[in-house]
Write an enzyme that holds these catalytic residues in place. Structure first.
Site, PDB file in Angstrom:
ATOM      1  CG  ASP A 117      -2.051   0.950   1.183  1.00  0.00           C
ATOM      2  OD1 ASP A 117      -1.789   2.156   0.993  1.00  0.00           O
ATOM      3  OD2 ASP A 117      -3.202   0.530   1.340  1.00  0.00           O
TER       4      ASP A 117
ATOM      5  CG  ASN B 178     -12.467  -0.497   4.477  1.00  0.00           C
ATOM      6  OD1 ASN B 178     -12.740  -0.952   5.587  1.00  0.00           O
ATOM      7  ND2 ASN B 178     -11.370   0.213   4.267  1.00  0.00           N
TER       8      ASN B 178
ATOM      9  CG  HIS C 192      -6.672  -2.692   3.672  1.00  0.00           C
ATOM     10  ND1 HIS C 192      -5.942  -1.563   3.399  1.00  0.00           N
ATOM     11  CD2 HIS C 192      -7.913  -2.460   3.169  1.00  0.00           C
ATOM     12  CE1 HIS C 192      -6.707  -0.681   2.767  1.00  0.00           C
ATOM     13  NE2 HIS C 192      -7.910  -1.194   2.618  1.00  0.00           N
TER      14      HIS C 192
ATOM     15  CG  HIS D 100      -8.694  -3.047  -1.808  1.00  0.00           C
ATOM     16  ND1 HIS D 100      -9.650  -2.351  -2.507  1.00  0.00           N
ATOM     17  CD2 HIS D 100      -8.481  -2.348  -0.669  1.00  0.00           C
ATOM     18  CE1 HIS D 100      -9.997  -1.277  -1.826  1.00  0.00           C
ATOM     19  NE2 HIS D 100      -9.315  -1.255  -0.694  1.00  0.00           N
TER      20      HIS D 100
ATOM     21  CD  GLN E  33     -14.932  -0.538  -1.857  1.00  0.00           C
ATOM     22  OE1 GLN E  33     -16.094  -0.721  -1.511  1.00  0.00           O
ATOM     23  NE2 GLN E  33     -14.349  -1.230  -2.815  1.00  0.00           N
TER      24      GLN E  33
HETATM   25  P1  AMP Z   1      -9.813   1.398   0.857  1.00  0.00           P
HETATM   26  O1  AMP Z   1      -9.950   2.684   1.625  1.00  0.00           O
HETATM   27  O2  AMP Z   1     -10.138   0.183   1.635  1.00  0.00           O
HETATM   28  O3  AMP Z   1     -10.556   1.478  -0.480  1.00  0.00           O
HETATM   29  O4  AMP Z   1      -8.262   1.268   0.557  1.00  0.00           O
HETATM   30  C1  AMP Z   1      -7.641   1.780  -0.574  1.00  0.00           C
HETATM   31  C2  AMP Z   1      -6.159   1.689  -0.319  1.00  0.00           C
HETATM   32  O5  AMP Z   1      -5.484   1.776  -1.554  1.00  0.00           O
HETATM   33  C3  AMP Z   1      -5.604   2.811   0.568  1.00  0.00           C
HETATM   34  O6  AMP Z   1      -4.996   2.223   1.721  1.00  0.00           O
HETATM   35  C4  AMP Z   1      -4.598   3.499  -0.334  1.00  0.00           C
HETATM   36  O7  AMP Z   1      -3.434   3.940   0.369  1.00  0.00           O
HETATM   37  C5  AMP Z   1      -4.259   2.425  -1.337  1.00  0.00           C
HETATM   38  N1  AMP Z   1      -3.809   2.902  -2.634  1.00  0.00           N
HETATM   39  C6  AMP Z   1      -4.355   3.878  -3.400  1.00  0.00           C
HETATM   40  N2  AMP Z   1      -3.655   4.027  -4.540  1.00  0.00           N
HETATM   41  C7  AMP Z   1      -2.656   3.117  -4.502  1.00  0.00           C
HETATM   42  C8  AMP Z   1      -1.584   2.774  -5.383  1.00  0.00           C
HETATM   43  N3  AMP Z   1      -1.407   3.411  -6.542  1.00  0.00           N
HETATM   44  N4  AMP Z   1      -0.743   1.781  -5.004  1.00  0.00           N
HETATM   45  C9  AMP Z   1      -0.912   1.132  -3.839  1.00  0.00           C
HETATM   46  N5  AMP Z   1      -1.893   1.409  -2.968  1.00  0.00           N
HETATM   47  C10 AMP Z   1      -2.739   2.394  -3.287  1.00  0.00           C
END
Ligand code: AMP
Ligand code: ZN
Length: 136
Positions: free
Chosen positions: A32, A88, A103, A101, A95
């Site tokens: 992440d 999420n 975590h 995805h 989300q």
């Molecule tokens: P969520 O809030 O559960 O949708 O999590 C989305 C996650 O994606 C967050 O923890 C972000 O930091 C991560 N994220 C967003 N863009 C990228 C990226 N380009 N590479 C890796 N992680 C990312």
């Protein structure tokens, strides 16, 4: 199927860089970019599904099998003391990327409060009402 304007589809297609920890024909596991702790990783199915509601059952069970393998490897290599598995669904649930995805968040002694909710204190009667709504 790849979805236009989906950042994770672009990562899977190699159009956006990522640090890949693991890859097979079904999944990619990346670090992440906004980690809660050292090693915070995301399991991405290569197919685009918006959330767990959309994820096929077989893929859902494979995600957990992979989570277990990743946890073991990351614990061995990072020497973390525990793990939070977070997933999420929906904007209201936090989300922000609408490609399913999971975590994987390594936890370390004294790394502070990362995930916290305020516990309610319903009576058994109130819990029974909720149970009724869900099960009947
Ligand atoms: P969520 O809030 O559960 O949708 O999590 C989305 C996650 O994606 C967050 O923890 C972000 O930091 C991560 N994220 C967003 N863009 C990228 C990226 N380009 N590479 C890796 N992680 C990312
Ligand atoms: Zn996608």
């Amino acid at each position: 199927m790849k979805q236009d304007n989906c950042i994770f589809c672009k990562i899977i297609a190699g159009e956006i860089p990522s640090q890949t920890l693991y890859e097979d024909n079904q999944f990619k596991v990346i670090l992440d970019v906004g980690p809660a702790t050292k090693g915070h990783a995301l399991i991405l199915p290569k197919e685009h599904y918006a959330n767990l509601y959309e994820l096929p059952e077989d893929t859902a069970s494979d995600v957990f099998k992979l989570a277990k393998k990743m946890m073991a490897k990351m614990t061995e290599k990072l020497h973390c003391d525990g793990f939070n598995i977070v997933q999420n669904n929906g904007e209201v649930a936090g989300q922000t990327v609408f490609h399913f995805h999971m975590h994987l968040i390594p936890r370390y002694k004294n790394d502070g409060e990362i995930l916290k909710y305020i516990a309610g204190s319903p009576s058994q009667e109130e819990l029974a009402e909720i149970k009724k709504i869900i099960t009947e």
